[in-house]
Design an enzyme around this catalytic site. Sequence first.
Site, mmCIF file in Angstrom:
data_model
loop_
_atom_site.group_PDB
_atom_site.id
_atom_site.type_symbol
_atom_site.label_atom_id
_atom_site.label_comp_id
_atom_site.label_asym_id
_atom_site.label_seq_id
_atom_site.Cartn_x
_atom_site.Cartn_y
_atom_site.Cartn_z
ATOM 1 C CB CYS A 167 -0.919 0.016 1.218
ATOM 2 S SG CYS A 167 -2.266 -1.182 1.181
ATOM 3 C CB CYS A 198 -4.492 1.391 2.364
ATOM 4 S SG CYS A 198 -5.236 2.985 1.960
#
Length: 248
Positions: free
Chosen positions: A122, A231
């Site tokens: 991420c 994320c």
Amino acid sequence: MSAIALYARATAGFDDRVAATLQRLRDAAAAHAGHVVQSTSLGAEDMVVTDLIARHRLPITIATLETGALHAETVALIGTITQRYGVPVAVFRPQAEAVVQFVRTHGDKAMYESLDLRKACCGIRKMEPLGRMLAGQTAWVTGLRREQSNARGEVPFADTDDAGRAKLNVLADWSWADVWHYIQLHDVPTNPLHDQFMPSIGCAPCTRAIAVGEPFRAGRWWWEDESLKECGLHVKQDAAVSMIGEKA
């Protein structure tokens, strides 16, 4: 059954919520003239925000992160926005070499192996491009809603990020029914994957359909503990460190 048929409902106070959201967007455009961006994930909520910005010709830049791992249906929405509204979408992609090195070292299924590797992925595909998206901006607009998850249950209309920028969650008090009612009323283009029981759509390897009764974001990082399902885009650094530390 389509997402509109499944979710769209007129609820009390809807018109007032739309008017208040539009005013928040107008205020943001005035207060941060030339330095405010909508960071859109191209999901249903963000398409509502984009429609409001474009429909009312507000001077807010529309931008998205093309992570290199999105569904084709998600990527196609970028062109759809420009075609439908006549506005450009600024696209920010990860550094190609960083992605290549990560996959070469950890494989293309690294996100399933550990929380650290998933967050590293991420970081490369989302966080670094987001930094470039927000460079020079004093405010950004999101589609976060309180109803989306327990972690977002107290999302304010206005906040500040780690860099001191205004973070404006203009749909904070909207329900899922509100989102789809607006989409139905204004024929807003949406991701066809929403019709396949994917209310929250991220990168393809990290998204699945949800079952009846599951939370909105159950299909995101479904193999992880519910408390860790972010994320990093919408978690302040101190909170992110705390969450990881509690699970270490």
